[in-house]
Design a protein around this motif. Structure first.
Motif, short mmCIF file in Angstrom:
data_model
loop_
_atom_site.label_atom_id
_atom_site.label_comp_id
_atom_site.label_asym_id
_atom_site.label_seq_id
_atom_site.Cartn_x
_atom_site.Cartn_y
_atom_site.Cartn_z
N ALA A 1 0.38 -0.96 0.38
CA ALA A 1 0.03 -0.04 -0.48
C ALA A 1 1.17 1.07 -0.47
O ALA A 1 1.95 1.17 0.98
CB ALA A 1 -0.62 0.20 1.05
N ASN A 2 0.50 2.48 -0.54
CA ASN A 2 1.37 3.60 -0.60
C ASN A 2 0.56 4.12 -0.03
O ASN A 2 -0.51 4.49 0.29
CB ASN A 2 1.79 3.88 -2.07
CG ASN A 2 0.45 4.10 -3.07
OD1 ASN A 2 -0.43 4.48 -2.73
ND2 ASN A 2 0.75 4.06 -4.54
N SER A 3 0.55 5.90 -0.34
CA SER A 3 0.08 7.07 0.30
C SER A 3 -0.54 7.63 0.02
O SER A 3 -0.71 8.59 0.00
CB SER A 3 1.48 8.51 0.71
OG SER A 3 2.60 8.50 0.13
N ASN A 4 -0.71 7.18 -2.14
CA ASN A 4 -1.88 7.95 -2.39
C ASN A 4 -2.71 6.67 -2.36
O ASN A 4 -3.95 7.00 -2.93
CB ASN A 4 -0.45 7.63 -4.07
CG ASN A 4 -0.58 8.70 -4.51
OD1 ASN A 4 -0.65 10.14 -3.35
ND2 ASN A 4 0.28 8.80 -5.53
N ASN A 5 -2.93 6.31 -1.42
CA ASN A 5 -4.30 4.65 -1.10
C ASN A 5 -3.92 3.80 -1.85
O ASN A 5 -4.92 3.99 -2.46
CB ASN A 5 -5.74 5.50 -1.08
CG ASN A 5 -5.54 6.66 0.16
OD1 ASN A 5 -4.68 6.31 1.60
ND2 ASN A 5 -6.05 7.96 -0.08
N GLU A 6 -2.71 3.75 -2.90
CA GLU A 6 -3.50 2.47 -3.97
C GLU A 6 -2.83 1.04 -2.93
O GLU A 6 -2.09 1.59 -2.17
CB GLU A 6 -2.31 3.08 -5.06
CG GLU A 6 -2.77 4.26 -5.58
CD GLU A 6 -1.75 4.74 -6.53
OE1 GLU A 6 -2.71 5.01 -8.38
OE2 GLU A 6 0.06 4.35 -6.42
N THR A 7 -3.37 0.15 -3.15
CA THR A 7 -3.37 -1.31 -2.96
C THR A 7 -2.78 -1.95 -4.00
O THR A 7 -3.62 -2.47 -4.67
CB THR A 7 -4.03 -1.77 -1.56
OG1 THR A 7 -4.14 -0.83 -0.94
CG2 THR A 7 -3.82 -2.44 -1.30
N TYR B 1 6.02 3.86 0.80
CA TYR B 1 5.48 2.46 0.99
C TYR B 1 5.03 1.47 2.70
O TYR B 1 5.82 1.12 3.42
CB TYR B 1 5.85 1.74 -0.34
CG TYR B 1 5.37 2.48 -1.15
CD1 TYR B 1 4.59 2.15 -2.26
CD2 TYR B 1 6.54 2.91 -1.72
CE1 TYR B 1 4.36 2.60 -3.44
CE2 TYR B 1 5.88 3.95 -2.97
CZ TYR B 1 5.33 3.29 -3.33
OH TYR B 1 5.18 4.02 -5.00
#
Length: 659
Positions: free
Chosen positions: A453-459, A488
């Motif tokens: 998961a990243n800080s752009n809310n992508e998983t 991340y």
């Protein structure tokens, strides 16, 4: 300025007929004054041979060098500058030293150039360009040694052995490219005495689905004439073309102007002049148009009065009521210098790109970018650095998007004199190699689940292969799992194992990098051996013997795991061998388990996270029961077996502790 500036300067374009006369020097001077550099070289060379005057020979060699520099033949320019220097021309004209420094810069010899510029500074300390030249030489090699991530490649399908320069897009999809060229087939049949080649015209080419450029085609006579045309730029709708034309009129001193032509389907209207010059200033030159999306601001390069020196960038606003362009305004000292500022370009956000030899650079013309402030004023320009810039002339940039585009350059690896280059910003390639293992056996765990998961809310969720491996690399041609500028987190789960996690950051990471993450998963509700923990005989105290045994160190490995995993609740298990009564061994092992818990609590682990259990002799290691041990052949073997049973272990009971 070089040929590519489309004659931006006061020049006499008349077709002068020089009779076969003996005074070749005067012929050379006349041609040089009219910037007919190709013709001037021939006359000067004849004059240099025929004269015996050393001072005149020195001057002629210097002017031949200047002509070669204008024709982009830097090597020949250096030869004739050295000849002039050998004849002591710098004694009467220090500019020779400056020009020699410029030539060395354009060959990447920054140390030699700096020495010459410092020598020139001693003679001409008030020259407004010299301090910048010296600073450029001091910084140039560092800039080259720390390049940007741009890949610059020659467009071999477009370039020839002539001048090809100033590309721009002719359609909204950016698959049609307009550019200027002196290649054969231009509208006029005459040879330009300035270059020795055809007069420049505007050509067009189209890119197919595979990215291949088609055979360039000449734009119609409504745009191209027997004169010089170049620097094309179209408006946002792609139905109006703005360009520079330098008319050649016999016995008249006419500079360059900006024209426009409207496109209707495949037809072009006859080009019309945009009046920007003051009355009676026909000899001045205006060219290199750049246009904003609203088509009401025009930026251009000119030698209009009131400038900073050389060619400056100017701005004109369109008046819808009168349908005229307003009086030009100089962009001021933030942008303009005592050198030349040319070839402006405005991107979609009205950031200003241009070329200059007056700001600090690598040699020749360098590309710069100035961020817009407000009301069409710009901040101090920033050099675009290497490899977009080189030691030679770099100019005429156009952007396809923020990461790719085209530019013009006469850098050393080209095919012709000026060539068209494409550039792409190569993104940082960041990937994460993951391996998942059993912490007790060190064997890989296949089919484990890794969640990224990243800080752009992508998983993203993936499954490890048979070797417990997965690499977060490229998702597809357009996207990668990991990019720069983000935080991340990774979480790994597997059946019958306690999850593991880690964090990493690519914020501030500007280089390609491979992260390696090894996840050691502990089985849940299964005893795990600690490093050897010993106790004094018939005692519960942790044994510490200098240089031999330190049972506290052994427990520290569990302490570190519990700090790293603050949600663990574990059971501390103590075991004895089978000698002695069962009740005694249970009591002894419970005391030892309590000692382990007390040590960890004293180090800061919450008591609620630790469950001490003494198992006595009831849970021997498999195949090491008392009956099995008693059958062993020697006392030594038996004692080692008993010692193995006297062990301390931990078992993860849950992962739901909350402080």
């Amino acid at each position: 300025m070089k040929i590519k500036t489309i004659c931006l300067g006061a020049m006499l374009f008349g077709t002068f007929t020089i009779n076969a006369q003996k005074n070749h020097y005067e012929s050379g001077e006349l041609a040089y004054t009219n910037e007919k550099f190709f013709t001037a070289i021939a006359s000067y060379k004849k004059a240099e041979v025929s004269t015996k005057k050393i001072d005149l020979k020195a001057e002629i060699n210097f002017k031949i060098a200047l002509c070669y520099a204008e024709l982009l033949d830097i090597e020949q320019a250096e030869i004739y500058l050295n000849r002039a220097s050998g004849l002591k021309y710098d004694k009467t004209n220090p500019e020779l030293i400056f020009q020699m420094g410029d030539v060395l810069m354009q060959q990447g010899n920054y140390k030699g150039a700096k020495l010459l510029f410092e020598k020139y500074q001693d003679k001409q300390p008030n020259d407004p360009l010299i301090a910048t030249r010296i600073a450029s030489c001091e910084d140039a090699q560092t800039i080259i040694d720390t390049p940007t991530k741009h890949l610059v490649q020659a467009e071999i399908q477009l370039n020839d052995t002539y001048y090809e320069y100033t590309p721009s897009f002719g359609d909204k999809r950016m698959n049609e490219l307009l550019f200027a060229s002196t290649r054969p087939g231009t509208e006029g049949q005459r040879i330009d005495e300035r270059t020795g080649q055809s007069f420049s015209d505007i050509w067009t080419t189209t890119r197919d689905a595979k990215g291949k450029w088609g055979e360039p085609q000449l734009l119609p006579p409504a745009i191209n004439t027997e004169h010089n045309e170049g620097t094309p730029i179209m408006n946002k709708k792609k139905d109006v073309l703005y360009f520079t034309r330098c008319n050649v009129i016999a016995k008249k001193n006419i500079g360059c102007d900006i024209y426009y032509s409207e496109k209707n389907g495949s037809r072009w209207s006859n080009a019309e002049l945009i009046k920007l010059k003051p009355e009676g200033a026909d000899s001045l030159s205006i060219g290199h148009p750049a246009l904003n999306d609203r088509e009401n601001v025009l930026i251009f390069s000119s030698d209009l009065p009131g400038g900073m020196g050389g060619k400056d960038l100017w701005k004109s606003d369109y008046d819808k009521k009168t349908k005229t362009w307003g009086t030009p305004e100089n962009l001021g000292p933030e942008i303009n210098t005592a050198g030349d500022e040319v070839f402006p370009y405005l991107d979609k956000g009205n950031q200003l790109y241009f070329s200059s030899n007056g700001h600090k650079g690598l040699g020749g013309l360098d590309l710069f970018k100035a961020n817009i402030k407000d009301n069409y004023t710009w901040e101090s320009p920033q050099n675009l650095h290497y490899p977009l810039n080189s030691e030679r002339d770099d100019f005429g940039i156009v952007l396809e998007n923020e990461n790719r585009g085209f530019l013009s350059s006469n850098r050393n690896n080209g095919k012709g004199l000026d060539d068209i280059y494409s550039f792409n910003l190569i993104p940082s390639i960041i990937k994460i190699d993951c391996i998942v293992k059993d912490a007790t056996t060190n064997k890989p765990i296949p089919n484990a689940t890794i969640t990224l998961a990243n800080s752009n809310n992508e998983t993203y969720e993936i499954i490890t292969d048979a070797e417990g491996l997965f690499t977060f690399d490229q998702i597809n041609d357009q996207k990668r799992y990991v990019a720069s500028g983000l935080n991340y987190s990774l979480k790994v789960t597997a059946p019958e194992y306690v999850y593991a996690s880690s964090k990493l950051s690519t914020i501030g990471l500007n280089e390609s990098k491979k992260f390696i993450e090894e996840f050691m998963l502990y089985p849940i509700d299964k005893p795990i051996d600690l490093p050897e923990v010993r106790y004094d005989y018939n005692d519960t105290l942790l044994q510490i013997i200098a240089n031999k045994v330190n049972s506290e160190d052994s427990l520290n490995s569990l302490y570190e795991k519990m700090i790293k995993n603050p949600d663990w609740i574990v059971e501390l298990q103590a075991h004895t061998d089978c000698r002695g009564s069962e009740a005694y061994n249970l009591n002894l092992s419970q005391g030892r388990a309590n000692s382990c818990v007390a040590y960890l609590v004293n180090k800061g682990i919450a008591k609620e996270r630790l469950v001490p259990v003494g198992y006595g002799e009831n849970v021997p290691i498999k195949d090491l029961t008392c009956e099995t041990i008693n059958k062993m052949a020697t006392k030594e073997e038996q004692e080692k077996a008993h010692q193995r049973n006297r062990r301390t272990q931990f078992k993860i009971l849950s992962t739901d502790y909350h402080d």
